[in-house]
Scaffold this motif. Structure first.
Motif, PDB file in Angstrom:
ATOM      1  N   ALA A 171       0.726  -1.221  -0.035  1.00  0.00           N
ATOM      2  CA  ALA A 171      -0.037  -0.118  -0.097  1.00  0.00           C
ATOM      3  C   ALA A 171       0.806   1.197   0.018  1.00  0.00           C
ATOM      4  CB  ALA A 171      -0.904  -0.061   1.230  1.00  0.00           C
ATOM      5  N   LEU A 226      -8.968   3.689  -0.376  1.00  0.00           N
ATOM      6  CA  LEU A 226      -9.683   2.533  -0.117  1.00  0.00           C
ATOM      7  C   LEU A 226     -11.037   2.714   0.373  1.00  0.00           C
ATOM      8  CD1 LEU A 226      -9.647  -0.656   0.280  1.00  0.00           C
ATOM      9  CD2 LEU A 226      -8.968  -0.167   2.728  1.00  0.00           C
ATOM     10  N   LEU A 275      -4.953  -8.495  -1.753  1.00  0.00           N
ATOM     11  CA  LEU A 275      -4.483  -7.001  -1.549  1.00  0.00           C
ATOM     12  C   LEU A 275      -3.005  -6.640  -1.856  1.00  0.00           C
ATOM     13  CD1 LEU A 275      -6.352  -6.358   1.861  1.00  0.00           C
ATOM     14  CD2 LEU A 275      -7.003  -5.598  -0.192  1.00  0.00           C
ATOM     15  N   MET A 328      -2.316  -3.690  -4.600  1.00  0.00           N
ATOM     16  CA  MET A 328      -1.847  -2.504  -4.296  1.00  0.00           C
ATOM     17  C   MET A 328      -0.429  -2.253  -4.817  1.00  0.00           C
ATOM     18  SD  MET A 328      -3.207  -2.371  -0.385  1.00  0.00           S
ATOM     19  CE  MET A 328      -5.074  -1.875   0.048  1.00  0.00           C
TER      20      MET A 328
END
Length: 243
Positions: free
Chosen positions: A77, A87, A229, A233
């Motif tokens: 992230a 998000l 994720l 990301m």
């Protein structure tokens, strides 16, 4: 053919201006896109249809909360300094049963991921008795993007344990809602539906580099979500193949 979905209520409309003038090297993948301080607007959509019982729902929320603060997800992230991920998270089931769990949030540091994780961990499902309206969930997600910050890419991350069985399906959602240029990935929870991965690949995912991750059960949800994720990301690799 007119198709309607209940409009989203993300909680707070996005007000914070985009700042910074750094140009992301991977922006060459999207010609004509203006500079943006945000590199990815990511929506997570959690299945709370009637096939998901209370124990499974708790595993799903707890798994997502744990995944959001996992070291590999935090690293992904925050992998492009100055160009964060935005998000938003909502839960979905029937045609008009969608509710925001997390309004648009810029992930600028570990504390933002921790705040998001705490919000999901303490959330309670809004419905438990409705079927699986996957097309309506995608239509709702299209509305959520209206309040998103200006980002270089848009992705919807749909998790679920069954095929669409209420209302129009994904193909009609893609035909009638403004989802052009949006990548849709799937997390298929296959404990009760062996053919769900094929269905997600055939009917749900779309866009450059779109993919499906399998969770063999709700107990496996955290592991699968961490992987998903991280992949979403991370900055994309030039020359990535599409499906």
């Amino acid at each position: 053919m007119a198709i309607r979905c209940r409009p989203p209520n993300p909680g707070q409309a996005w007000r914070r201006p985009v700042t910074g003038k750094a140009i992301w090297a991977a922006a060459a993948l999207w010609p004509g896109v203006a500079e943006a301080g945000c590199r990815l607007a990511l929506i997570l959509a959690l299945d709370i249809s009637s096939s998901v019982d209370a124990r499974e729902d708790a595993l799903q929320r707890g798994g997502l909360a744990a995944a959001l603060v996992a070291s590999e997800v935090v690293e992904a992230a925050l992998s492009v300094p100055g160009e964060p991920v935005a998000l938003a998270i909502f839960e979905w089931s029937g045609r008009y049963q969608q509710d925001m769990l997390l309004p648009w949030t810029l992930l600028t540091g570990p504390e933002d991921l921790l705040t998001a994780a705490e919000r999901i961990a303490t959330s309670k499902r809004s419905y438990a008795e409705f079927p699986t309206a996957l097309g309506y969930a995608l239509g709702y997600a299209a509305g959520v993007f209206r309040d998103a910050p200006e980002c270089l890419r848009k992705t919807i991350d749909v998790s679920g344990d069954g095929v669409n069985n209420d209302g129009f399906g994904p193909h009609l959602a893609y035909a009638h809602f403004p989802l052009d240029g949006v990548t849709v990935n799937g997390l298929a929870i296959t404990g009760q539906a062996d053919d769900l991965i094929d269905y997600y690949r055939r009917e749900l995912i779309r866009g450059p580099g779109a993919f499906v991750i399998e969770a063999t059960s709700f107990a496996d949800f955290e592991r699968a979500m961490r992987e998903k994720l991280r992949r979403e990301m991370e900055a994309p690799v030039l020359g990535l193949n599409t499906r």
